[in-house]
Design a protein around this motif. Structure first.
Motif, PDB file in Angstrom:
ATOM      1  N   ARG A 123       0.797  -1.156   0.037  1.00 53.79           N
ATOM      2  CA  ARG A 123       0.167   0.079   0.080  1.00 53.79           C
ATOM      3  C   ARG A 123       0.870   1.360   0.063  1.00 53.79           C
ATOM      4  NH1 ARG A 123      -1.068   2.725   4.108  1.00 53.79           N
ATOM      5  NH2 ARG A 123      -0.755   1.044   5.525  1.00 53.79           N
ATOM      6  N   VAL A 124       1.995   1.230   0.921  1.00 56.94           N
ATOM      7  CA  VAL A 124       2.856   2.529   0.737  1.00 56.94           C
ATOM      8  C   VAL A 124       3.599   2.613  -0.396  1.00 56.94           C
ATOM      9  CG1 VAL A 124       4.913   3.224   1.992  1.00 56.94           C
ATOM     10  CG2 VAL A 124       3.074   2.189   3.387  1.00 56.94           C
ATOM     11  N   ILE A 125       3.888   1.393  -0.803  1.00 51.86           N
ATOM     12  CA  ILE A 125       4.957   1.529  -2.241  1.00 51.86           C
ATOM     13  C   ILE A 125       4.088   2.171  -3.312  1.00 51.86           C
ATOM     14  CG2 ILE A 125       5.895   0.246  -3.843  1.00 51.86           C
ATOM     15  CD1 ILE A 125       7.088  -1.403  -1.549  1.00 51.86           C
ATOM     16  N   LEU A 126       2.872   1.782  -3.532  1.00 52.70           N
ATOM     17  CA  LEU A 126       1.990   2.088  -4.653  1.00 52.70           C
ATOM     18  C   LEU A 126       1.607   3.603  -4.363  1.00 52.70           C
ATOM     19  CD1 LEU A 126      -0.470  -0.810  -5.186  1.00 52.70           C
ATOM     20  CD2 LEU A 126       1.496  -0.165  -6.491  1.00 52.70           C
ATOM     21  N   SER A 127       1.519   4.056  -3.051  1.00 53.37           N
ATOM     22  CA  SER A 127       0.982   5.406  -3.030  1.00 53.37           C
ATOM     23  C   SER A 127       2.275   6.231  -3.229  1.00 53.37           C
ATOM     24  CB  SER A 127       0.635   5.581  -1.273  1.00 53.37           C
ATOM     25  OG  SER A 127       1.837   5.707  -0.496  1.00 53.37           O
ATOM     26  N   GLN A 128       3.628   5.946  -3.070  1.00 56.94           N
ATOM     27  CA  GLN A 128       4.667   6.641  -3.531  1.00 56.94           C
ATOM     28  C   GLN A 128       5.138   6.602  -4.885  1.00 56.94           C
ATOM     29  OE1 GLN A 128       8.242   5.877  -1.105  1.00 56.94           O
ATOM     30  NE2 GLN A 128       6.766   5.627   0.690  1.00 56.94           N
ATOM     31  N   ALA A 129       4.535   5.685  -5.583  1.00 53.57           N
ATOM     32  CA  ALA A 129       4.883   5.547  -7.192  1.00 53.57           C
ATOM     33  C   ALA A 129       4.386   6.869  -7.874  1.00 53.57           C
ATOM     34  CB  ALA A 129       3.743   4.616  -7.863  1.00 53.57           C
ATOM     35  N   PRO A 130       5.142   7.122  -9.014  1.00 52.44           N
ATOM     36  CA  PRO A 130       4.947   8.175  -9.747  1.00 52.44           C
ATOM     37  C   PRO A 130       3.429   8.494 -10.359  1.00 52.44           C
ATOM     38  CG  PRO A 130       6.892   7.394 -10.306  1.00 52.44           C
ATOM     39  CD  PRO A 130       6.209   6.604  -9.301  1.00 52.44           C
ATOM     40  N   GLU A 131       2.776   9.700 -10.379  1.00 48.94           N
ATOM     41  CA  GLU A 131       1.798   9.857 -10.866  1.00 48.94           C
ATOM     42  C   GLU A 131       1.219   9.202 -12.235  1.00 48.94           C
ATOM     43  OE1 GLU A 131      -0.969  10.759  -9.008  1.00 48.94           O
ATOM     44  OE2 GLU A 131       0.677  10.850  -7.322  1.00 48.94           O
ATOM     45  N   ASN A 132       2.382   9.092 -13.275  1.00 47.96           N
ATOM     46  CA  ASN A 132       2.297   8.787 -14.492  1.00 47.96           C
ATOM     47  C   ASN A 132       1.624   7.262 -14.508  1.00 47.96           C
ATOM     48  OD1 ASN A 132       2.493   7.342 -16.949  1.00 47.96           O
ATOM     49  ND2 ASN A 132       4.275   8.766 -17.560  1.00 47.96           N
ATOM     50  N   LYS A 133       0.445   6.865 -14.863  1.00 41.97           N
ATOM     51  CA  LYS A 133      -0.059   5.637 -14.871  1.00 41.97           C
ATOM     52  C   LYS A 133       0.633   4.402 -15.316  1.00 41.97           C
ATOM     53  CE  LYS A 133      -5.012   7.162 -14.588  1.00 41.97           C
ATOM     54  NZ  LYS A 133      -6.143   7.204 -15.240  1.00 41.97           N
ATOM     55  N   SER A 134       1.469   4.868 -16.213  1.00 42.00           N
ATOM     56  CA  SER A 134       2.222   3.778 -17.218  1.00 42.00           C
ATOM     57  C   SER A 134       3.105   3.301 -16.251  1.00 42.00           C
ATOM     58  CB  SER A 134       2.716   4.147 -18.327  1.00 42.00           C
ATOM     59  OG  SER A 134       3.753   5.365 -18.226  1.00 42.00           O
ATOM     60  N   VAL A 135       4.001   4.417 -15.274  1.00 40.22           N
ATOM     61  CA  VAL A 135       5.013   4.042 -14.453  1.00 40.22           C
ATOM     62  C   VAL A 135       4.313   3.146 -13.202  1.00 40.22           C
ATOM     63  CG1 VAL A 135       6.562   5.140 -12.880  1.00 40.22           C
ATOM     64  CG2 VAL A 135       6.332   5.940 -15.165  1.00 40.22           C
ATOM     65  N   ARG A 136       3.178   3.818 -13.073  1.00 42.40           N
ATOM     66  CA  ARG A 136       2.467   3.053 -11.666  1.00 42.40           C
ATOM     67  C   ARG A 136       2.405   1.618 -12.060  1.00 42.40           C
ATOM     68  NH1 ARG A 136      -1.131   4.628  -7.313  1.00 42.40           N
ATOM     69  NH2 ARG A 136      -0.334   6.514  -7.416  1.00 42.40           N
ATOM     70  N   LYS A 137       2.051   1.262 -13.352  1.00 43.04           N
ATOM     71  CA  LYS A 137       1.622  -0.047 -13.501  1.00 43.04           C
ATOM     72  C   LYS A 137       2.782  -0.762 -13.596  1.00 43.04           C
ATOM     73  CE  LYS A 137       0.178  -2.505 -17.683  1.00 43.04           C
ATOM     74  NZ  LYS A 137      -0.302  -2.321 -18.964  1.00 43.04           N
ATOM     75  N   GLY A 138       4.141  -0.193 -13.899  1.00 44.22           N
ATOM     76  CA  GLY A 138       5.442  -0.871 -13.862  1.00 44.22           C
ATOM     77  C   GLY A 138       5.855  -1.228 -12.517  1.00 44.22           C
ATOM     78  N   VAL A 139       5.562  -0.216 -11.655  1.00 46.02           N
ATOM     79  CA  VAL A 139       6.160  -0.207 -10.214  1.00 46.02           C
ATOM     80  C   VAL A 139       5.411  -1.534  -9.595  1.00 46.02           C
ATOM     81  CG1 VAL A 139       6.297   0.876  -8.050  1.00 46.02           C
ATOM     82  CG2 VAL A 139       6.721   2.053 -10.131  1.00 46.02           C
ATOM     83  N   SER A 140       4.042  -1.585  -9.833  1.00 42.83           N
ATOM     84  CA  SER A 140       3.317  -2.496  -9.085  1.00 42.83           C
ATOM     85  C   SER A 140       3.722  -4.014  -9.426  1.00 42.83           C
ATOM     86  CB  SER A 140       1.902  -2.483  -9.406  1.00 42.83           C
ATOM     87  OG  SER A 140       1.406  -2.664 -10.952  1.00 42.83           O
ATOM     88  N   GLY A 141       4.236  -4.391 -10.869  1.00 40.65           N
ATOM     89  CA  GLY A 141       4.789  -5.427 -11.179  1.00 40.65           C
ATOM     90  C   GLY A 141       5.879  -5.854 -10.589  1.00 40.65           C
ATOM     91  N   VAL A 142       6.903  -4.973 -10.291  1.00 35.85           N
ATOM     92  CA  VAL A 142       8.166  -5.118  -9.438  1.00 35.85           C
ATOM     93  C   VAL A 142       7.624  -5.439  -8.100  1.00 35.85           C
ATOM     94  CG1 VAL A 142       9.861  -4.116  -8.347  1.00 35.85           C
ATOM     95  CG2 VAL A 142       9.685  -3.471 -10.765  1.00 35.85           C
ATOM     96  N   PHE A 143       6.690  -5.097  -7.532  1.00 36.67           N
ATOM     97  CA  PHE A 143       6.473  -5.330  -6.027  1.00 36.67           C
ATOM     98  C   PHE A 143       5.195  -6.503  -5.913  1.00 36.67           C
ATOM     99  CE2 PHE A 143       9.340  -2.796  -4.243  1.00 36.67           C
ATOM    100  CZ  PHE A 143       9.808  -1.944  -4.931  1.00 36.67           C
ATOM    101  N   ARG A 144       5.312  -7.530  -6.750  1.00 40.05           N
ATOM    102  CA  ARG A 144       4.327  -8.368  -6.588  1.00 40.05           C
ATOM    103  C   ARG A 144       4.732  -9.495  -5.568  1.00 40.05           C
ATOM    104  NH1 ARG A 144       3.627 -11.239 -11.921  1.00 40.05           N
ATOM    105  NH2 ARG A 144       2.969  -9.301 -12.464  1.00 40.05           N
ATOM    106  N   PHE A 145       4.232  -9.408  -4.422  1.00 37.81           N
ATOM    107  CA  PHE A 145       4.692 -10.329  -3.381  1.00 37.81           C
ATOM    108  C   PHE A 145       3.782 -11.465  -3.533  1.00 37.81           C
ATOM    109  CE2 PHE A 145       5.387  -6.282  -1.722  1.00 37.81           C
ATOM    110  CZ  PHE A 145       6.863  -6.240  -1.216  1.00 37.81           C
ATOM    111  N   GLY A 146       4.463 -12.901  -3.577  1.00 34.35           N
ATOM    112  CA  GLY A 146       3.534 -13.808  -3.452  1.00 34.35           C
ATOM    113  C   GLY A 146       2.822 -14.135  -4.782  1.00 34.35           C
ATOM    114  N   LYS A 147       1.565 -14.438  -4.946  1.00 32.78           N
ATOM    115  CA  LYS A 147       1.098 -14.831  -6.319  1.00 32.78           C
ATOM    116  C   LYS A 147       0.453 -13.461  -6.859  1.00 32.78           C
ATOM    117  CE  LYS A 147      -0.121 -19.503  -4.926  1.00 32.78           C
ATOM    118  NZ  LYS A 147      -1.087 -20.557  -4.618  1.00 32.78           N
TER     119      LYS A 147
END
Length: 122
Positions: free
Chosen positions: A98-122
């Motif tokens: 939750r914290v990492i996604l809130s700190q991700a840049p506002e650009n949606k394409s970058v946010r999508k990329g950051v969420s892929g990096v922090f995929r914990f578990g499944k």
């Protein structure tokens, strides 16, 4: 036909009522095993952790690419929680995500990329 007397009715109703509380021995053993896995975490404090993230998309040039993007996972505290070790780790994972996604840049394409990096578990 004869009607059952009051004494017989009481006995029958008591049997029905008591049978609802019957628990199989196997179920009791399973409940004991689960209860033993629970721990009381009185006070847990995980200090702030700085994280640098780099992400390379699937194409050669992506809008999603990140290079050494700095994120900070703030101090996490938990008080008086009865959890299993798995529950504790899941809480840490969800709060960190939750914290990492809130700190991700506002650009949606970058946010999508950051969420892929922090995929914990499944």
């Amino acid at each position: 036909m004869e009607k059952p007397n009051k004494k017989v009715k009481k006995i029958r109703s008591r049997r029905n009522r008591d049978s609802n509380f019957y628990v199989h021995i196997d179920d009791v053993e399973k409940m004991k095993e689960r209860a033993e896995k629970n721990k009381l975490f009185v006070y847990i404090k995980l200090p702030e952790v700085p994280v640098k993230v780099s992400y390379k998309g699937t194409k050669e040039k992506n809008l999603e690419d990140l290079r050494e993007y700095s994120l900070i996972i703030p101090t996490l505290e938990y008080h008086n929680m009865t959890w299993t070790w798995l529950d504790l780790l899941m809480a840490i994972r969800n709060d960190s995500k939750r914290v990492i996604l809130s700190q991700a840049p506002e650009n949606k394409s970058v946010r999508k990329g950051v969420s892929g990096v922090f995929r914990f578990g499944k």
